[in-house]
Design an enzyme around this catalytic site. Structure first.
Site: not given
Length: 189
Positions: A136, A152
């Site tokens: 991330d 995401d």
């Protein structure tokens, strides 16, 4: 559009989307892993490297078997809906004259939403299988939102689109194709 062309289009688009996700994660690893933070909008949006061994918000840390099962179920469901989608012109010409003449709604928005969910699931699945964590790197600081990635974004935006489509755009009769047998669907096409 026949089913083979539909699947080719679906998997081509998915490959491009997964490629973009994996490329951005590779960039994040090579650029941000050393602790570098890049501020895109001061005090609002920045890029920072995080390894997430769980799901959204870091929940279910280390539950790789569970993630595998959920991913397989979601991907199988998406491919099933894609297989059952009617082949006639409702798939083409979104919002155009041919759709209005048939008094039906286009399934193109559903096709696109399913492709984005599929691509996001595959993108994060690749990370989990290769490294046991998801990379991330996008951080939205005003609400201290968890760090996230491109996959995401795909899943989140497509999920909102699916909620809209299934709740407000399509009526029950528009989704009747899911209840029909393959022979019934072929007879209508």
């Amino acid at each position: 559009m026949n089913k083979i062309r539909r699947y080719l289009l679906f998997f081509t688009l998915a490959a491009v989307l997964v490629g973009m996700d994996q490329w951005t994660k590779h960039w994040a690893v090579s650029t941000l892993k050393a602790g570098t933070e890049i501020s895109l909008i001061p005090h609002t949006l920045s890029l920072v490297y995080v390894e997430n061994p769980g799901a959204a918000f870091g929940i279910l840390h280390g539950q790789q078997g569970f993630f595998l099962l959920i991913t397989v179920i979601v991907l199988t469901g998406i491919l099933y809906v894609l297989w059952k989608l009617p082949l006639h012109c409702k798939m083409n010409n979104f919002g155009g004259e041919r759709v209005r003449k048939n008094k039906g709604k286009s399934y193109y928005p559903l096709f696109v939403a399913l492709c984005f969910v599929f691509s996001g699931a595959i993108g994060n699945f690749i990370d989990r299988q290769l490294q046991s964590y998801v990379v991330d790197f996008i951080y939205f600081s005003p609400i201290d939102f968890p760090v996230f990635n491109v996959a995401d974004i795909y899943v989140t935006c497509a999920s909102f689109l699916l909620v809209y489509l299934l709740g407000f755009y399509y009526k029950e009769e528009d989704m009747g194709f899911l209840k029909k047998t393959s022979k019934q669907n072929e007879a209508e096409n």
